[in-house]
Scaffold this motif. Sequence first.
Motif, mmCIF file in Angstrom:
data_model
loop_
_atom_site.group_PDB
_atom_site.id
_atom_site.type_symbol
_atom_site.label_atom_id
_atom_site.label_comp_id
_atom_site.label_asym_id
_atom_site.label_seq_id
_atom_site.Cartn_x
_atom_site.Cartn_y
_atom_site.Cartn_z
ATOM 1 N N ARG A 5 46.664 30.267 27.024
ATOM 2 C CA ARG A 5 46.765 31.821 27.795
ATOM 3 C C ARG A 5 46.292 32.016 29.069
ATOM 4 O O ARG A 5 45.286 30.773 29.849
ATOM 5 C CB ARG A 5 45.238 32.456 26.984
ATOM 6 C CG ARG A 5 46.531 32.720 25.567
ATOM 7 C CD ARG A 5 45.124 33.806 24.802
ATOM 8 N NE ARG A 5 43.899 32.395 24.305
ATOM 9 C CZ ARG A 5 42.481 32.889 23.815
ATOM 10 N NH1 ARG A 5 42.900 34.144 23.700
ATOM 11 N NH2 ARG A 5 42.133 32.284 23.684
ATOM 12 N N ARG A 6 46.714 32.484 30.126
ATOM 13 C CA ARG A 6 46.078 32.797 31.024
ATOM 14 C C ARG A 6 45.079 34.073 31.378
ATOM 15 O O ARG A 6 44.712 34.894 30.367
ATOM 16 C CB ARG A 6 47.242 33.520 32.234
ATOM 17 C CG ARG A 6 48.315 32.759 32.180
ATOM 18 C CD ARG A 6 49.151 34.245 32.548
ATOM 19 N NE ARG A 6 48.784 34.538 33.891
ATOM 20 C CZ ARG A 6 49.590 34.511 35.784
ATOM 21 N NH1 ARG A 6 49.512 32.878 35.670
ATOM 22 N NH2 ARG A 6 49.026 35.313 36.353
ATOM 23 N N VAL A 7 44.219 33.833 32.085
ATOM 24 C CA VAL A 7 42.463 34.200 32.263
ATOM 25 C C VAL A 7 42.034 35.214 33.156
ATOM 26 O O VAL A 7 41.953 36.473 32.879
ATOM 27 C CB VAL A 7 41.565 33.060 32.259
ATOM 28 C CG1 VAL A 7 40.153 33.653 32.178
ATOM 29 C CG2 VAL A 7 41.752 31.751 31.420
ATOM 30 N N TRP A 8 42.064 34.790 34.258
ATOM 31 C CA TRP A 8 42.219 35.693 35.297
ATOM 32 C C TRP A 8 42.803 36.802 35.414
ATOM 33 O O TRP A 8 44.283 37.526 35.532
ATOM 34 C CB TRP A 8 41.956 35.444 36.796
ATOM 35 C CG TRP A 8 41.567 33.961 36.886
ATOM 36 C CD1 TRP A 8 42.087 32.358 37.386
ATOM 37 C CD2 TRP A 8 39.507 33.888 36.425
ATOM 38 N NE1 TRP A 8 40.313 32.032 37.007
ATOM 39 C CE2 TRP A 8 39.450 32.438 36.328
ATOM 40 C CE3 TRP A 8 38.703 34.051 35.488
ATOM 41 C CZ2 TRP A 8 38.423 32.139 35.995
ATOM 42 C CZ3 TRP A 8 37.797 34.070 34.864
ATOM 43 C CH2 TRP A 8 37.729 32.705 35.545
ATOM 44 N N PRO A 9 42.434 38.075 35.704
ATOM 45 C CA PRO A 9 43.531 39.730 36.011
ATOM 46 C C PRO A 9 44.468 39.305 37.250
ATOM 47 O O PRO A 9 43.627 37.859 37.779
ATOM 48 C CB PRO A 9 42.469 40.625 36.940
ATOM 49 C CG PRO A 9 41.079 40.699 35.724
ATOM 50 C CD PRO A 9 41.020 38.583 35.884
ATOM 51 N N GLU A 10 45.322 40.101 37.249
ATOM 52 C CA GLU A 10 46.015 40.212 38.165
ATOM 53 C C GLU A 10 45.217 40.240 39.439
ATOM 54 O O GLU A 10 44.180 40.984 40.056
ATOM 55 C CB GLU A 10 47.301 41.312 38.587
ATOM 56 C CG GLU A 10 47.746 41.433 37.135
ATOM 57 C CD GLU A 10 48.533 39.658 36.917
ATOM 58 O OE1 GLU A 10 49.461 39.431 37.578
ATOM 59 O OE2 GLU A 10 49.027 39.515 35.780
ATOM 60 N N GLY A 11 45.945 39.142 40.389
ATOM 61 C CA GLY A 11 45.329 39.153 42.224
ATOM 62 C C GLY A 11 44.520 37.681 42.445
ATOM 63 O O GLY A 11 44.447 37.942 43.032
ATOM 64 N N ALA A 12 44.132 37.198 41.556
ATOM 65 C CA ALA A 12 43.698 35.680 41.475
ATOM 66 C C ALA A 12 44.260 34.648 42.106
ATOM 67 O O ALA A 12 43.955 33.556 42.957
ATOM 68 C CB ALA A 12 42.833 35.476 40.071
ATOM 69 N N ASP A 13 45.769 34.914 41.352
ATOM 70 C CA ASP A 13 46.940 33.444 42.063
ATOM 71 C C ASP A 13 46.663 32.945 43.061
ATOM 72 O O ASP A 13 46.664 31.420 43.280
ATOM 73 C CB ASP A 13 47.627 33.844 41.323
ATOM 74 C CG ASP A 13 47.744 33.627 39.650
ATOM 75 O OD1 ASP A 13 46.796 33.907 39.156
ATOM 76 O OD2 ASP A 13 49.215 33.940 39.366
#
Length: 344
Positions: A261-269
């Motif tokens: 599962r992906r963890v961080w909210p959008e904008g972290a990548d």
Amino acid sequence: MPELRPVALPANQPRHFYRGGAGIGRFRGAPPPDEYRPEDWVGSATSRFGGDAGLTVLPDGRSLRTAIAEDPAGWLGPEHVRAWGESPALLVKLLDAGQRLPVHVHPTREFARDHLGSVFGKTEAWLVMDVPDGGEGRVHLGFREDVGDDRLREWIRTQNGAALLGAMNEVAVRPGDAVLIPAGLPHAIDAGVFLVEVQEPTDFSIVIEWEGFLPAGADADLRLGWDTAVRCVDGRGHGAEEVGRLVRRPSELPEARPGVRRVWPEGADPFFRAELVGAGAELDPSFAVLIVLHGSGELRGADGMVPLGAGRTVLVPYGAGPATVHGDVEVLRCLPPVADGSAP
């Protein structure tokens, strides 16, 4: 070059100005040497501002920074090196707040380039591990209303911590919550919150509330002078909806692929990545820091197996190759940003 394999890491807790570390001791099963060890720098090629503390030392006695310099492609991968050079582009910490942290802010990449000689700023994100008495913890994210330069400077000059904290959004957090902290956003963490912090690889903090925390405000302005340092602070008002987008609850974590599962909210990548992985997860070759959150199992690769147990931290070089997770275990896999041309 020595063969590269995953490495289990002991605690690495440099002394800090604020109290904490008991939660790290409970998680790892070994108490810290004193009450001023609130951070465990895991797989770190980054040192503390103005010194050398914080660097991970490998079992062979070399610092991780030295080992990477001797074989950057082996540790980080050739594509990563082309994009980011010899930096892992990642710093991972366990952070246990034994007292409330002061209101502080981190520079953006642009500010860091212009004033600190660094291509990296300090966007960060938190995965909450524990809170006081199993209830809710509190963090403070951004100002609720616009704070003009004059008012902000006056609060800093007079060290009016009550005004600074009172002007901020208070957010309740529970274990499993993921929170993104964009560079420039004022923030603070209340006592009793234990979390994993994933961030850009710097130790840049502008501490706008230093009274009672830092002796005489030492290095609170990163030695820039307050006329410059204050430009780093995002004084805009952040409404509840905007703040809400910075927080992702456990039920909201999207599945990336089986067992992941992906963890961080959008904008972290563009800054870093993280995955929650469990049994059956297939992991591509990458530099990674693993934090074993729950359970026990194994990381199996072509060259052998590494035990995974709650409280263990494992550093994985790119050259270790692909691996698979086995067992009843949940692991936070912390990764650098993708080397896709978006490097600074």
